[in-house]
Design a protein around this motif. Structure first.
Motif, mmCIF file in Angstrom:
data_model
loop_
_atom_site.group_PDB
_atom_site.id
_atom_site.type_symbol
_atom_site.label_atom_id
_atom_site.label_comp_id
_atom_site.label_asym_id
_atom_site.label_seq_id
_atom_site.Cartn_x
_atom_site.Cartn_y
_atom_site.Cartn_z
ATOM 1 N N ARG A 1 28.315 35.357 36.970
ATOM 2 C CA ARG A 1 27.531 36.255 37.839
ATOM 3 C C ARG A 1 26.961 37.420 37.035
ATOM 4 N NH1 ARG A 1 27.393 36.418 43.974
ATOM 5 N NH2 ARG A 1 28.745 34.695 44.575
ATOM 6 N N PHE A 2 27.819 38.058 36.239
ATOM 7 C CA PHE A 2 27.361 39.209 35.462
ATOM 8 C C PHE A 2 26.337 38.790 34.416
ATOM 9 C CE2 PHE A 2 31.449 40.736 37.111
ATOM 10 C CZ PHE A 2 31.066 41.983 37.605
ATOM 11 N N ALA A 3 26.569 37.655 33.781
ATOM 12 C CA ALA A 3 25.620 37.197 32.762
ATOM 13 C C ALA A 3 24.259 36.904 33.375
ATOM 14 C CB ALA A 3 26.181 35.962 32.062
ATOM 15 N N ARG A 4 24.243 36.217 34.528
ATOM 16 C CA ARG A 4 22.968 35.878 35.165
ATOM 17 C C ARG A 4 22.230 37.123 35.644
ATOM 18 N NH1 ARG A 4 26.197 31.717 37.043
ATOM 19 N NH2 ARG A 4 26.569 32.769 39.042
ATOM 20 N N ALA A 5 22.958 38.192 35.946
ATOM 21 C CA ALA A 5 22.323 39.435 36.378
ATOM 22 C C ALA A 5 21.829 40.255 35.187
ATOM 23 C CB ALA A 5 23.309 40.260 37.198
ATOM 24 N N GLY A 6 21.988 39.725 33.975
ATOM 25 C CA GLY A 6 21.509 40.420 32.795
ATOM 26 C C GLY A 6 22.394 41.578 32.369
ATOM 27 N N ILE A 7 23.653 41.558 32.754
ATOM 28 C CA ILE A 7 24.599 42.620 32.407
ATOM 29 C C ILE A 7 25.348 42.206 31.142
ATOM 30 C CG2 ILE A 7 26.646 43.889 33.180
ATOM 31 C CD1 ILE A 7 25.591 43.327 36.083
ATOM 32 N N HIS A 8 25.348 43.076 30.143
ATOM 33 C CA HIS A 8 25.930 42.729 28.842
ATOM 34 C C HIS A 8 27.262 43.427 28.577
ATOM 35 C CE1 HIS A 8 22.157 40.742 27.950
ATOM 36 N NE2 HIS A 8 21.508 41.853 28.253
ATOM 37 N N HIS A 9 27.566 44.461 29.331
ATOM 38 C CA HIS A 9 28.802 45.218 29.139
ATOM 39 C C HIS A 9 29.435 45.428 30.506
ATOM 40 C CE1 HIS A 9 30.903 48.882 27.026
ATOM 41 N NE2 HIS A 9 31.753 48.095 27.648
ATOM 42 N N VAL A 10 30.654 44.896 30.687
ATOM 43 C CA VAL A 10 31.330 44.938 31.989
ATOM 44 C C VAL A 10 32.630 45.711 31.854
ATOM 45 C CG1 VAL A 10 32.350 43.549 33.845
ATOM 46 C CG2 VAL A 10 30.351 42.692 32.602
ATOM 47 N N ALA A 11 32.886 46.571 32.832
ATOM 48 C CA ALA A 11 34.180 47.247 32.927
ATOM 49 C C ALA A 11 35.093 46.424 33.821
ATOM 50 C CB ALA A 11 34.009 48.649 33.501
ATOM 51 N N ASP A 12 36.245 46.013 33.296
ATOM 52 C CA ASP A 12 37.257 45.297 34.076
ATOM 53 C C ASP A 12 38.338 46.323 34.423
ATOM 54 O OD1 ASP A 12 39.122 43.642 35.205
ATOM 55 O OD2 ASP A 12 39.291 42.272 33.510
ATOM 56 N N LEU A 13 38.251 46.864 35.621
ATOM 57 C CA LEU A 13 39.098 47.990 36.014
ATOM 58 C C LEU A 13 40.279 47.492 36.837
ATOM 59 C CD1 LEU A 13 36.224 50.466 36.992
ATOM 60 C CD2 LEU A 13 37.345 50.147 34.771
ATOM 61 N N GLY A 14 41.467 47.622 36.265
ATOM 62 C CA GLY A 14 42.647 46.988 36.847
ATOM 63 C C GLY A 14 42.740 45.582 36.297
ATOM 64 N N CYS A 15 42.696 45.475 34.964
ATOM 65 C CA CYS A 15 42.516 44.173 34.310
ATOM 66 C C CYS A 15 43.756 43.295 34.355
ATOM 67 C CB CYS A 15 42.079 44.364 32.867
ATOM 68 S SG CYS A 15 43.327 45.155 31.813
ATOM 69 N N GLY A 16 44.933 43.871 34.709
ATOM 70 C CA GLY A 16 46.138 43.063 34.714
ATOM 71 C C GLY A 16 46.413 42.493 33.336
ATOM 72 N N ILE A 17 46.797 41.221 33.295
ATOM 73 C CA ILE A 17 47.130 40.617 32.000
ATOM 74 C C ILE A 17 45.884 40.121 31.256
ATOM 75 C CG2 ILE A 17 49.509 40.059 32.585
ATOM 76 C CD1 ILE A 17 46.937 37.314 32.604
ATOM 77 N N GLY A 18 44.679 40.334 31.845
ATOM 78 C CA GLY A 18 43.446 40.088 31.109
ATOM 79 C C GLY A 18 42.726 38.785 31.401
ATOM 80 N N GLY A 19 43.032 38.128 32.506
ATOM 81 C CA GLY A 19 42.413 36.835 32.795
ATOM 82 C C GLY A 19 40.906 36.898 32.954
#
Length: 395
Positions: A93-111
């Motif tokens: 979803r993020f890639a198709r929207a042309g977003i290159h840098h994403v914040a994963d907030l509350g990333c847990g173990i990183g999945g």
């Protein structure tokens, strides 16, 4: 796992011991295994930690496949972690929207961060729990475009970041026991913060599939996802990661194939009619998304009773969004005559499905005193308001 246990686990000795263990076997003699490791001179605390990690890695294979054998976990982190195949859809979803840098907030173990990084997106991941953030750092070490912060989601600087993914903590661990938080107001970060970020950037928020629909913003796309019959999440999308004209979606993944039912809102229920020759149970994602009416109308089916999600039709149809049954016979609905009917058919193994009736299938199965070599499936439900028992076979 506390900080001291993690430090010991991340030592060269700890990681060698963990990676050298045989595959986890729930039937193995754990006492004997512990004794053998202690005899080799390993500290008791480290032995307990690596065995716990070995058990979690075995459980994690269902979500992460072969990757699980080189990852670390916490109990709560694994419980909430996104399956890798679903995380890949989020990343797309993020890639198709042309977003290159994403914040994963509350990333847990990183999945989810792992899936984002795997398609070469830059990721700033953060978790407020120190141990969890350290485990995410370990799991994401192979990806140079990822940095992990030990920070609250609300405190992460978002300058230069194009979009945000949030998986608010919905579980808490106390005394070694993990439990779900029933009230969305107790999630961390709070939903007001999560949805409020949409004023600044495109946002995706992962919630439990049973989350109160009242918290979903009116302008959002709400997508319920099921994997092999199990509804695993509600993903709420805002901004450019939401698809135009779609407010409700049911995504069904079975055997690595995906199908989706979408609409611009909840669908109106289909008319109610008598049970036909075929009965259909919609996938849980379709039920959660309230798209049962659309499913019925697109397949020439109708509902069997108000408030009951079973559909029925006179001709069979094949759909990824429902499991079908051929109605073989109506059996007596009262327990005594139902027992007699099953005994006459020599049914010894019985699958009981039910909707709209207050019955405990396990207790009923015991009371029916089944004997015989035949297998059968019955559906206990209501037909235009009346209790019925249907003998069916899966299509």
């Amino acid at each position: 796992m506390d900080r001291a246990e993690l430090v010991e686990l991340l030592s060269p000795q700890g990681l060698r011991l963990l990676d050298g263990l045989p595959a986890w076997d729930s039937k193995a003699d754990i006492v004997r295994t512990v004794a053998a490791l202690r005899h080799e001179g390993h500290p008791p605390g480290l032995v307990a930690t690596v065995l716990s990690q070995s058990r979690l890695r075995a459980r994690a294979r269902a979500k992460f496949g072969e990757f699980a054998s080189r990852m670390l976990f916490t109990e709560a982190g694994l419980e909430q972690a996104t399956r890798l195949q679903v995380a890949a859809l989020h990343a797309g979803r993020f890639a198709r929207a042309g977003i290159h840098h994403v914040a994963d907030l509350g990333c847990g173990i990183g999945g989810d961060a792992l899936a984002l990084a795997a398609i070469d997106l830059e990721v700033t991941a953060a978790d407020s729990d120190e141990v969890t953030a350290a485990i995410a750092t370990y799991n994401l070490t192979p990806f140079p475009k990822v940095r992990v912060l030990h920070a609250r989601a609300e405190d992460v600087p978002l300058g230069g970041i194009g979009g945000a993914w949030l998986d608010p903590a919905r579980r808490t661990t106390s005394g070694g026991t993990t439990r779900r938080l029933a009230d969305a107001a107790d999630y961390s970060p709070a939903l007001d913060f999560a949805f409020g970020l949409a004023d600044r950037m495109p946002v995706g928020v992962k919630l439990g599939p049973g989350t109160d629909r009242g918290v979903i913003p009116a302008e959002a796309e709400a997508q319920w996802v099921s994997v092999d019959g199990d509804v695993v999440e509600l993903a709420v999308w805002l901004g450019s990661v939401a698809r135009p004209g779609i407010r409700r979606a049911a995504l069904v993944i079975r055997d690595d194939r995906a199908a989706e039912l979408t609409a611009d809102g909840d669908s109106e229920d289909a008319p109610v009619g008598p049970i036909g020759d075929y009965l259909y149970e919609p996938d849980g994602s379709v039920i959660r998304a309230r798209l049962i009416g659309d499913l019925a109308r697109s397949n020439g089916a109708w509902m069997i009773s108000a408030g009951i999600v079973y559909l029925t039709a006179d001709t069979p149809f094949d759909s990824p969004f429902a499991r079908g049954f051929r109605v073989l016979e109506r059996l007596p609905a009262d327990e005594r005559h139902l027992r007699q009917a099953l005994a006459a058919r020599h049914v010894g193994t019985l699958e009981i499905k039910k909707r709209g009736v207050d019955v405990d299938p396990a207790a009923l199965r015991t009371r029916l005193k089944l004997r015989g070599d035949e297998r059968a499936t019955i559906v206990l439900t209501r037909d235009e308001g009346r209790h019925v028992a249907l003998l069916v076979e899966r299509l």
